[in-house]
Design a protein around this motif. Structure first.
Motif, PDB file in Angstrom:
ATOM      1  N   ASN A 783      35.388  96.683  76.710  1.00 30.22           N
ATOM      2  CA  ASN A 783      36.179  97.904  76.404  1.00 30.22           C
ATOM      3  C   ASN A 783      36.958  97.952  75.327  1.00 30.22           C
ATOM      4  OD1 ASN A 783      35.095  99.977  78.207  1.00 30.22           O
ATOM      5  ND2 ASN A 783      36.051  99.062  79.938  1.00 30.22           N
ATOM      6  N   LEU A 784      38.210  97.013  75.198  1.00 31.09           N
ATOM      7  CA  LEU A 784      38.797  96.977  74.134  1.00 31.09           C
ATOM      8  C   LEU A 784      38.344  96.797  72.783  1.00 31.09           C
ATOM      9  CD1 LEU A 784      41.845  94.833  75.770  1.00 31.09           C
ATOM     10  CD2 LEU A 784      41.864  97.259  75.519  1.00 31.09           C
ATOM     11  N   LEU A 785      37.372  95.718  72.580  1.00 32.26           N
ATOM     12  CA  LEU A 785      36.520  95.369  71.469  1.00 32.26           C
ATOM     13  C   LEU A 785      35.751  96.720  71.092  1.00 32.26           C
ATOM     14  CD1 LEU A 785      35.644  91.804  72.117  1.00 32.26           C
ATOM     15  CD2 LEU A 785      37.124  92.582  70.541  1.00 32.26           C
ATOM     16  N   SER A 786      35.070  97.361  72.257  1.00 34.31           N
ATOM     17  CA  SER A 786      34.256  98.681  71.760  1.00 34.31           C
ATOM     18  C   SER A 786      35.137  99.620  71.060  1.00 34.31           C
ATOM     19  CB  SER A 786      33.610  99.087  72.765  1.00 34.31           C
ATOM     20  OG  SER A 786      32.522  98.204  73.352  1.00 34.31           O
ATOM     21  N   ASN A 787      36.171  99.913  71.798  1.00 30.44           N
ATOM     22  CA  ASN A 787      37.452 100.785  71.185  1.00 30.44           C
ATOM     23  C   ASN A 787      37.656 100.547  69.631  1.00 30.44           C
ATOM     24  OD1 ASN A 787      37.209 102.865  73.142  1.00 30.44           O
ATOM     25  ND2 ASN A 787      39.494 102.437  73.733  1.00 30.44           N
ATOM     26  N   ALA A 788      37.981  99.223  69.625  1.00 29.03           N
ATOM     27  CA  ALA A 788      38.470  98.583  68.252  1.00 29.03           C
ATOM     28  C   ALA A 788      37.342  98.925  67.226  1.00 29.03           C
ATOM     29  CB  ALA A 788      38.671  97.300  68.514  1.00 29.03           C
ATOM     30  N   LEU A 789      36.210  98.670  67.385  1.00 33.72           N
ATOM     31  CA  LEU A 789      35.056  98.893  66.475  1.00 33.72           C
ATOM     32  C   LEU A 789      34.760 100.210  66.442  1.00 33.72           C
ATOM     33  CD1 LEU A 789      32.586  96.375  67.866  1.00 33.72           C
ATOM     34  CD2 LEU A 789      33.786  96.033  65.730  1.00 33.72           C
ATOM     35  N   LYS A 790      34.914 101.229  67.417  1.00 27.48           N
ATOM     36  CA  LYS A 790      34.655 102.517  67.227  1.00 27.48           C
ATOM     37  C   LYS A 790      35.616 103.310  66.226  1.00 27.48           C
ATOM     38  CE  LYS A 790      34.105 105.042  71.147  1.00 27.48           C
ATOM     39  NZ  LYS A 790      34.545 105.741  72.190  1.00 27.48           N
ATOM     40  N   PHE A 791      37.047 102.830  66.383  1.00 27.96           N
ATOM     41  CA  PHE A 791      37.904 103.373  65.439  1.00 27.96           C
ATOM     42  C   PHE A 791      38.235 102.619  64.183  1.00 27.96           C
ATOM     43  CE2 PHE A 791      38.659 104.947  69.883  1.00 27.96           C
ATOM     44  CZ  PHE A 791      38.625 106.218  69.711  1.00 27.96           C
ATOM     45  N   THR A 792      37.683 101.702  63.944  1.00 31.97           N
ATOM     46  CA  THR A 792      37.734 101.069  62.533  1.00 31.97           C
ATOM     47  C   THR A 792      36.602 101.128  61.623  1.00 31.97           C
ATOM     48  OG1 THR A 792      38.959  99.278  63.812  1.00 31.97           O
ATOM     49  CG2 THR A 792      37.998  98.822  61.515  1.00 31.97           C
ATOM     50  N   GLN A 793      36.836 101.888  60.548  1.00 32.88           N
ATOM     51  CA  GLN A 793      35.950 102.203  59.761  1.00 32.88           C
ATOM     52  C   GLN A 793      35.881 100.886  58.496  1.00 32.88           C
ATOM     53  OE1 GLN A 793      34.056 104.976  59.882  1.00 32.88           O
ATOM     54  NE2 GLN A 793      35.338 105.320  61.914  1.00 32.88           N
ATOM     55  N   ALA A 794      36.600 100.310  58.317  1.00 31.37           N
ATOM     56  CA  ALA A 794      36.707  99.366  57.314  1.00 31.37           C
ATOM     57  C   ALA A 794      37.678  98.068  57.714  1.00 31.37           C
ATOM     58  CB  ALA A 794      36.790  99.818  55.848  1.00 31.37           C
ATOM     59  N   GLY A 795      37.304  96.949  57.269  1.00 33.50           N
ATOM     60  CA  GLY A 795      38.265  95.731  57.514  1.00 33.50           C
ATOM     61  C   GLY A 795      37.682  94.971  58.589  1.00 33.50           C
ATOM     62  N   SER A 796      38.422  94.577  59.705  1.00 33.15           N
ATOM     63  CA  SER A 796      38.154  93.485  60.564  1.00 33.15           C
ATOM     64  C   SER A 796      38.522  93.785  61.933  1.00 33.15           C
ATOM     65  CB  SER A 796      38.722  91.972  60.192  1.00 33.15           C
ATOM     66  OG  SER A 796      40.182  92.288  60.067  1.00 33.15           O
ATOM     67  N   VAL A 797      38.142  93.146  63.003  1.00 36.49           N
ATOM     68  CA  VAL A 797      38.439  93.241  64.273  1.00 36.49           C
ATOM     69  C   VAL A 797      38.366  91.822  64.642  1.00 36.49           C
ATOM     70  CG1 VAL A 797      37.715  93.762  66.592  1.00 36.49           C
ATOM     71  CG2 VAL A 797      37.386  95.430  64.946  1.00 36.49           C
ATOM     72  N   ILE A 822      42.416 103.377  62.617  1.00 38.52           N
ATOM     73  CA  ILE A 822      43.069 104.488  62.172  1.00 38.52           C
ATOM     74  C   ILE A 822      44.549 104.373  62.846  1.00 38.52           C
ATOM     75  CG2 ILE A 822      41.089 105.946  61.928  1.00 38.52           C
ATOM     76  CD1 ILE A 822      41.806 106.875  64.695  1.00 38.52           C
ATOM     77  N   GLY A 823      44.935 103.605  63.848  1.00 38.69           N
ATOM     78  CA  GLY A 823      45.956 103.396  64.611  1.00 38.69           C
ATOM     79  C   GLY A 823      46.486 104.687  65.440  1.00 38.69           C
ATOM     80  N   PRO A 874      49.925 103.972  62.742  1.00 43.21           N
ATOM     81  CA  PRO A 874      48.941 104.938  62.176  1.00 43.21           C
ATOM     82  C   PRO A 874      48.728 104.494  60.661  1.00 43.21           C
ATOM     83  CG  PRO A 874      50.929 106.105  63.167  1.00 43.21           C
ATOM     84  CD  PRO A 874      51.241 104.958  63.344  1.00 43.21           C
ATOM     85  N   GLY A 875      47.582 104.284  60.625  1.00 42.15           N
ATOM     86  CA  GLY A 875      46.660 104.123  58.955  1.00 42.15           C
ATOM     87  C   GLY A 875      46.883 102.662  59.026  1.00 42.15           C
ATOM     88  N   GLN A 876      47.372 101.640  59.785  1.00 44.42           N
ATOM     89  CA  GLN A 876      47.517 100.476  59.487  1.00 44.42           C
ATOM     90  C   GLN A 876      46.572  99.607  60.549  1.00 44.42           C
ATOM     91  OE1 GLN A 876      51.205  98.622  58.903  1.00 44.42           O
ATOM     92  NE2 GLN A 876      51.784 100.375  57.463  1.00 44.42           N
ATOM     93  N   GLY A 877      46.471 100.178  61.860  1.00 42.66           N
ATOM     94  CA  GLY A 877      45.681  99.331  62.852  1.00 42.66           C
ATOM     95  C   GLY A 877      46.504  99.339  64.186  1.00 42.66           C
ATOM     96  N   SER A 878      45.538  98.465  65.294  1.00 44.74           N
ATOM     97  CA  SER A 878      46.580  98.637  66.585  1.00 44.74           C
ATOM     98  C   SER A 878      45.905  97.219  67.082  1.00 44.74           C
ATOM     99  CB  SER A 878      45.775  99.729  67.481  1.00 44.74           C
ATOM    100  OG  SER A 878      45.831 100.851  66.869  1.00 44.74           O
ATOM    101  N   THR A 879      47.024  96.666  67.975  1.00 46.07           N
ATOM    102  CA  THR A 879      46.763  95.335  68.533  1.00 46.07           C
ATOM    103  C   THR A 879      47.333  95.682  70.198  1.00 46.07           C
ATOM    104  OG1 THR A 879      47.898  94.293  66.754  1.00 46.07           O
ATOM    105  CG2 THR A 879      47.699  93.156  68.978  1.00 46.07           C
TER     106      THR A 879
END
Length: 894
Positions: A783-797, A822-823, A874-879
């Protein structure tokens, strides 16, 4: 004139007449003055005695230490000489081996050498002398064959600790009796023996082992030694660099220290001896010998320690003084010397004290006479001495101040004529005659005449003055001015006159105050009950009547707790609080709550027996001295609040029942939906396997993708329903964390590759087996990885995993899912863990989703006793950080 004024008054105390002294001389002959010189003489004598005793003690100590040090040197020389004796024996044994040749020496020839020496007489304490042969590993078989041919068919090499180096084998020892166990022993198999052999080989001199237990004297652990002397090929000592190659063996002597010192000279039990090996480089000092009377308590007697070099080892000799040593010195006793000097000084002090005692007794008699005169002169009352006919003989200063006549004017005149009014003279003379006859005259009030004619009110006391024989020689009149006393009595009468008026005024004030308090009590909405120290009701306001149903007239005087409280509840609470405090309760203390506050909720018993819930506050009433005089009870009716609480609880239960019904409905519906949905997904997969045209295959792909999304939504709804209904159960099975992480990363990598995102795993390389629910842990990570991939357009997870200590047999698993998406704004971070909720409506429009994933993650983490945290910009990412306490699996995962 003042020196003879009160001489006859002193005779009233049984003393001869004496002149008066000034106040500066009126002090007793001090005891310290009488005893000062004898005490100083005695103290000086005892100080001298102490000094003499200390000097004698010091002189004794110096002599004792000198003698004891000399004794220590003698003992050290005896030990050194005894050990040198064994070296001579070793040189003889080495000579026998060299004479026969290292290869020519046989058991028979070494035995003949042993017979040629009287070992017990020449070398007392030595177990014997022997030959240790150096045997290289390559020659071990040949050596054993030769030794067995040399008269010992069963000869073998024994080792204390197996090793792979060359052997140092005890081949011969004489006498063989009591030493059989040593034959064949490899001394190189034990570190202490090997170290001594190597040291002897390298130095060419005799060397001693550290304390050991020899095999032929195992009953003396760590109290024996081996003394070894190297034997080289040839007669001359090889150079240091050639000694290791030239060594053929060692002559050795086994020594048991108890036997070595068995005939040691202890000087008639003057000292006890202990020997320790303190060679530098050893871990601890080894004590290997103590004589018979040795004591480990160092406070018992003095010690003398010295160190001694003995064949490469450092021994410490510890001599302990014995009573016989001190007795042999015949030193003067410091205490006896001090007592003798002190006794002489005490005798001189007694003689001096006797002389001063006589002088002091005479001074004391003089002091007593002066003190009596000083008391008369310094008295505040007028004291007048006179004869039976009234002739004045003494007149103190107080009499001058009271009556106005000076002593010069009053002495010799008739007292009755001088100061008494005409109407009182006859009665005064009659009382004087009674006192002269020895009859006691009680004090009486009278009125005298001052020199200026005014009246003086006095209290008159009349006593007889007697001489040494007890005969009455005159009278002493004591006159006390009572004018101020009479004025005070008049003032008291005046105050008594106004006291009644003050009491009436105070009574009126109390009535007004009482009426005000009564009005407050009558108008109070809470029930108020006051009691005395025996818990009897003294106040019962109208609110208490309405609450309890008891009339105030009936309640007054009754026991408050028995009338108003339930006996069972009172007893239960009293027993519980007594058990908690561990002591009997004070009055009113039963109403204390668990936190020390007075009062709490209680059941009040009404007059008809029905209970009524109240908030009861109980306070202690105290008087002005802080003594407890009663209690005051304030009760607030809680019936209405209890009714509202009951209604609220019923409505809460109804809401919870409706929520459970909703969860059950969702669960059932999810099961019903999954059946046809699985058919749709299955058929779409079958269609994809058939030959289809381009548009047809695209439509079938859309059907399969929509089916997968709908199945995931149904699964999320089903999981959420199970959790809310309390039907989800966590497994506790062993699993490999590395395998689980690999499977999770494989499942989400396709999505990451489609979006061209860098997906990485940062986890420990060491394999870790845990016990828990791997399925639910995988669901959390997916769930956490799917969310991270869903809301990340560029960069890394990134998935970062750390295992931290969590106590015996447990770890705390830290899982961080880090993205560069997107944060989430801080104001929206609290909402995203709620079911069917996303950060805002625009997120749903852009990325889709139901908002169930994070809600399920939060509830699963809570069920696993873990914690879920979010750090996002916002704009930098989430952990997203998950902390899970888990048990380390003892068995291997299936």
């Amino acid at each position: 004139m003042c020196t003879v004024r009160y001489s006859r008054l002193a005779t009233a105390a049984g003393h001869a007449p004496m002149p008066l002294y000034s106040s500066a001389l009126l002090k007793p002959p001090a005891l310290r003055d009488t005893l000062r010189a004898p005490l100083l003489l005695m103290a000086g004598g005892w100080l001298l005695a102490v000094g003499v005793g200390l000097w004698q003690h010091h002189a004794n100590g110096v002599q004792e230490r000198a003698r004891f040090q000399a004794l220590g040197e003698r003992v050290a020389e005896q030990v050194r000489s005894r050990m040198r004796t064994y070296e001579y024996g070793l040189r003889g044994a080495r000579g026998a081996v060299i004479a026969a040749g290292a290869d020519g020496i046989t058991r028979e020839r070494f035995h003949e050498y042993g017979l040629s020496r009287e070992i017990q007489r020449e070398f007392p304490g030595a177990r014997g002398f022997g030959f240790i042969r150096r045997v290289p590993l390559a020659q071990e078989a040949a050596f054993l064959e030769a030794a067995r041919r040399d008269g010992v068919p069963d000869f073998g090499i024994r080792q204390i600790t197996p090793h792979a180096k060359e052997r140092y084998v005890i081949q011969y020892v004489e006498p063989l009796q009591h030493n059989e166990a040593a034959v064949g022993l490899d001394v190189a198999s034990e570190p202490k023996r090997r170290a001594a052999a190597v040291a002897a080989m390298e130095t060419g001199e005799a060397r001693l082992t550290a304390p050991i237990t020899i095999v032929q004297a195992s009953d003396n652990p760590q109290r024996s030694f081996l003394l070894l002397l190297p034997i080289y090929r040839g007669v001359l000592l090889p150079p240091p660099g050639q000694r290791a190659a030239a060594i053929v063996g060692w002559a050795y002597a086994p020594l048991v220290m108890d036997e070595v010192l068995q005939d040691f000279d202890f000087g008639g039990d003057e000292f006890a001896l202990a020997l320790s090996d303190v060679t530098p480089g050893d871990e601890d000092a080894d004590r290997f010998y103590t004589s018979t009377h040795w004591s480990d308590d160092e406070s018992i007697s003095p010690h003398h320690r010295r160190r001694l070099a003995v064949f490469g080892r450092i021994w410490e000799l510890d001599l302990q003084e014995r009573p016989a040593f001190r007795a042999a010195l015949s030193l003067p006793d410091p205490v006896a010397t001090a007592v003798a000097v002190g006794g002489v000084s005490m005798l001189l002090a007694l003689l001096l004290g006797g002389a001063q005692r006589a002088v002091g007794r005479e001074r004391l008699i003089q002091y007593q006479r002066a003190r009596m005169a000083a008391m008369v002169e310094g008295a505040q009352d007028a004291i007048i001495g006179h004869d039976a006919d009234g002739s004045i003989t003494e007149w103190n200063p107080a009499a001058e101040r009271l009556l106005g006549w000076s002593a010069a004017d009053a002495l010799g005149r008739d007292l009755y004529e001088l100061v008494l009014p005409d109407g009182r003279r006859q009665e005064a003379r009659r009382l004087g005659e009674r006192a002269m006859l020895g009859t006691p005259v009680p004090p009486f009030d009278t009125e005298l005449r001052h020199r200026d004619g005014r009246a003086v009110e006095v209290s008159h006391s009349l006593v007889a003055i007697r001489d040494e024989d007890g005969k009455v020689r005159g009278l002493a009149s004591t006159l006390r001015d009572i004018r101020e006393q009479r004025a005070a009595q008049a003032r008291i009468l005046e105050l008594n006159a106004t006291l009644e008026q003050q009491v009436q005024q105070r009574t009126l004030e109390l009535r007004v105050l009482s009426a005000r308090e009564r009005a407050i009590l009558d108008g109070a909405g809470s029930a108020i009950v006051a009691t005395d120290a025996q818990d009897r009701i003294t106040l019962f306001n109208p609110a208490a009547e309405r609450l309890t149903g008891h009339a105030a007239a009936q309640a007054l005087g009754c026991d408050a707790t028995a009338l108003l409280l339930d006996a069972d509840e009172l007893r239960t609470r009293r027993e519980a609080l007594q058990a908690e405090l561990g002591r009997p309760l004070a009055p009113g203390e039963v109403f204390l709550s668990a936190h020390g506050a007075e009062g709490g909720e209680w059941q009040l018993r009404r007059a008809d027996g029905t209970p009524v819930p109240v908030l009861l506050d109980v306070r202690t009433l105290r008087d002005e001295r802080a003594r407890t005089v009663g209690l005051i009870y304030v009760a607030v009716d809680l019936s209405e609040r209890k009714r509202l609480e009951t209604e609220l609880q019923q409505r809460t239960e109804q809401a919870e029942t409706a929520n459970r019904a909703k969860s059950a409905f969702l669960a059932n519906m999810s099961h019903e939906i999954r059946t046809p949905l699985n058919a749709v997904i299955g058929l779409s997969h079958l269609l994809q396997q058939m030959p289809l045209e381009g548009r047809q295959r695209e439509f079938v792909g859309h059907i399969a993708s929509a089916g997968e999304q709908l199945l995931a939504l149904v699964n999320d709804v089903l999981d959420l329903s199970k959790i809310e209904a309390g039907e989800m159960r966590l497994e506790q099975v062993p699993f490999a964390l590395e395998t689980l992480l690999r499977e999770v990363m494989a499942q989400v990598r396709v999505h990451a590759d489609q979006k061209k995102l860098a997906l990485s795993l940062d986890a420990p390389e060491d394999p870790l087996a845990l016990r828990g629910d791997p399925l639910r842990l995988k669901q959390v990570l997916l769930n956490l990885l799917s969310n991270a991939l869903k809301f990340t357009q560029a960069g890394s997870v990134t998935l970062r995993v750390r295992a931290m200590p969590g106590g015996p047999g447990r770890v705390v698993l830290r899982l961080d899912v880090i993205d560069t998406g997107i944060g989430i704004a801080p104001a929206l971070q609290a909402r995203i863990f709620e079911a069917f909720t996303q950060a805002d409506s625009s997120t749903t429009r852009r990325f889709g989703g139901t908002g169930l994933g994070l809600s399920i993650v939060r509830r699963l983490v809570t069920m696993m006793d873990g914690q879920l945290a979010l750090d996002s910009t916002p704009g930098q990412g989430s952990t997203f950080t998950v902390m899970l306490p888990m048990e380390v699996a003892q068995e291997a995962p299936a």
